[in-house]
Enzyme design. Structure first.
Site, mmCIF file in Angstrom:
data_model
loop_
_atom_site.group_PDB
_atom_site.id
_atom_site.type_symbol
_atom_site.label_atom_id
_atom_site.label_comp_id
_atom_site.label_asym_id
_atom_site.label_seq_id
_atom_site.Cartn_x
_atom_site.Cartn_y
_atom_site.Cartn_z
ATOM 1 N N GLU A 1 0.714 -1.248 0.074
ATOM 2 C CA GLU A 1 0.050 -0.022 -0.007
ATOM 3 C C GLU A 1 0.935 1.154 -0.037
ATOM 4 O OE1 GLU A 1 -2.887 -0.460 -0.694
ATOM 5 O OE2 GLU A 1 -3.535 -2.304 0.299
ATOM 6 N N ASP B 1 5.319 28.493 -12.260
ATOM 7 C CA ASP B 1 5.377 29.858 -12.285
ATOM 8 C C ASP B 1 6.676 30.419 -13.012
ATOM 9 O OD1 ASP B 1 3.476 30.312 -10.512
ATOM 10 O OD2 ASP B 1 4.610 30.890 -8.935
ATOM 11 N N ASP C 1 11.865 31.942 -11.629
ATOM 12 C CA ASP C 1 11.022 32.340 -10.289
ATOM 13 C C ASP C 1 12.043 32.336 -9.098
ATOM 14 O OD1 ASP C 1 8.616 32.553 -8.933
ATOM 15 O OD2 ASP C 1 8.917 30.571 -8.088
ATOM 16 N N HIS D 1 6.710 26.262 -8.407
ATOM 17 C CA HIS D 1 7.770 27.273 -8.506
ATOM 18 C C HIS D 1 8.287 27.155 -9.973
ATOM 19 C CE1 HIS D 1 7.969 27.837 -4.119
ATOM 20 N NE2 HIS D 1 8.012 26.480 -4.259
ATOM 21 N N ASP E 1 10.171 36.842 -12.373
ATOM 22 C CA ASP E 1 9.140 37.394 -11.326
ATOM 23 C C ASP E 1 9.508 38.704 -11.067
ATOM 24 O OD1 ASP E 1 7.463 37.901 -9.357
ATOM 25 O OD2 ASP E 1 7.996 36.211 -8.164
#
Length: 436
Positions: A134, A394, A259, A391, A314
């Site tokens: 699992e 972006d 970024d 990140h 950015d």
């Protein structure tokens, strides 16, 4: 001992033959209910220990209290099925199995106590077999890697089994992980339809067929082991595959983005090619690191970006942009405004494909594969895209700033023109249009 072909479902014979050839190290076995994947793993571990006097095993679940009624019982069943009960000693306290002729052991551990995993030692041989049952209950690959690093020592050949029912969400870390490419990994999917009917019993089939008629989506997930999705997946157009040097040499419309990050958030720099005609994005280079100084970032970028092509970054970090520019890089900030994150992501969603080389860009691949809408307290998806673990996403939005602006303008005006029309200016003076 019976023939393994008598106790292994037909769908697993290819995996069994691969194991005999030491073909791979990591075996990811996904499937629905009744697929016998756990039974297969248990038989292979018992058979493997009895045929290698140096082999021991560690079998794990996320929570130790679930061990006895799952993996311990499954391995005990395998001993009985192989007709070798007389050669094995079973212990309940502590939980364990010992191969009497040699003293080889199978140890059981829960990952809720990592210290006990690190302290595992064998008086003879080494931990050749590791079983994560699992696997979707575990927290992610970082946790798995730490466990493997503790156990995979002192031997020449290791075999690690990961058995699981695929989670519903395609962006779950397990479903994302099996899409990534590794030469030492083999993935296998199975369901009850590949198992002899008499092994499962008539009632199992009746229950499965009833669910198929009444709730086909639940049937597909539970019995067929399909990733049916939750509805919160953001990017369903991501493709993971190698991008060769030869293919990269043909790319012409190269885009670069940054970024910024430092202490907690990583600095993310990426290079990609945007094919406007095919509406495909190819991401083939990343530099993704926490605690990176701007000068260290410059050193890397200056080598990769030898022609000093323009980089979109950015605008929330003007000081960092200025510093990189002082070092000689051509970097310009993209301005942010209302709705720009939403439209930037929608533009990426509108592409035919986002193709990522996960060996060159592992973190970028991980982000795109696992990005998903969050739910509120009532279980409904939030309308806003989450601002975390994004990140590289972006960075990609910034790199494709010009194209995303056109898309946003066309969407707001309600136009039906193709947003991927030819638009080629990368000049810094267009920075006034960058309204991120």
């Amino acid at each position: 001992m019976p023939k393994l072909s008598d106790v292994i479902a037909p769908s697993f014979k290819k995996i069994h033959n691969d194991l005999k050839k030491d073909g791979h190290t990591h075996y990811w076995l996904g499937g629905g209910r009744g697929s016998t994947k756990s039974s297969f793993v248990a038989i292979e571990i018992i058979f493997g220990i009895m045929n290698d006097p140096q082999a021991n095993a560690v079998s794990m679940r996320k929570v130790k209290d679930t061990l006895k009624d799952s993996v311990y019982e499954q391995l005990s069943w395998a001993i009985e099925m192989l007709g070798v009960d007389a050669y094995w000693h079973k212990s309940i306290s502590p939980l364990g199995l010992t191969y009497i002729p040699t003293g080889q052991k199978i140890i059981f551990r829960g990952a809720d106590n990592p210290k006990k995993i690190k302290s595992i030692k064998f008086s003879k041989g080494y931990c050749k077999f590791i079983w994560f049952e699992e696997i979707d209950e575990f927290n992610g690959m970082e946790e798995i890697r730490m466990i493997n690093q503790s156990l995979m020592r002192g031997g020449e050949k290791f075999t690690v089994f990961y058995s699981y029912n695929p989670p519903r969400s395609s962006n779950n870390w397990v479903n994302a992980e099996v899409k990534l490419t590794r030469d030492d990994r083999l993935f296998h999917h199975s369901n009850y339809l590949t198992v002899p009917r008499q092994w499962l019993g008539d009632q199992f089939i009746v229950e499965a067929e009833h669910l198929k008629e009444t709730k086909p989506m639940a049937y597909a997930h539970e019995y067929l082991g399909e990733v049916v999705g939750t509805g919160g997946e953001v990017f369903d157009n991501v493709q993971i595959r190698p991008i060769s040097d030869q293919e990269i040499s043909t790319f012409e419309n190269i885009k670069r983005g940054i970024d910024f990050g430092y202490a907690i958030d990583p600095f993310s720099y990426g290079v990609m090619h945007y094919d406007r005609k095919k509406k495909c994005l190819y991401i083939f280079h990343e530099f993704y690191k926490v605690g990176l100084s701007n000068y260290a970032a410059y050193e890397h970028i200056a080598i990769e970006n030898r022609d000093n092509a323009l980089i979109y970054a950015d605008s929330a970090e003007p000081k960092s942009i200025y510093e990189l520019a002082q070092y000689g890089l051509r970097v310009t900030g993209v301005k942010k405004g209302p709705d720009t994150v939403e439209y930037g992501i929608k533009f990426l969603q509108s592409l035919e494909a986002i193709i990522i080389d996960d060996k060159r860009c592992p973190e970028t691949a991980r982000e795109f594969l696992t990005y998903e809408l969050e739910k509120d307290a009532n279980g409904n998806f939030k309308a806003k895209y989450p601002d975390k673990n994004n990140h590289a996403i972006d960075m990609t939005r910034y790199a494709l700033n010009d194209e995303a602006i056109i898309y946003m303008e066309e969407q707001k005006k309600g136009r039906k023109q193709d947003p991927h029309w030819m638009f080629q200016s990368n000049e810094p003076e267009r920075s006034g249009y960058m309204i991120w």
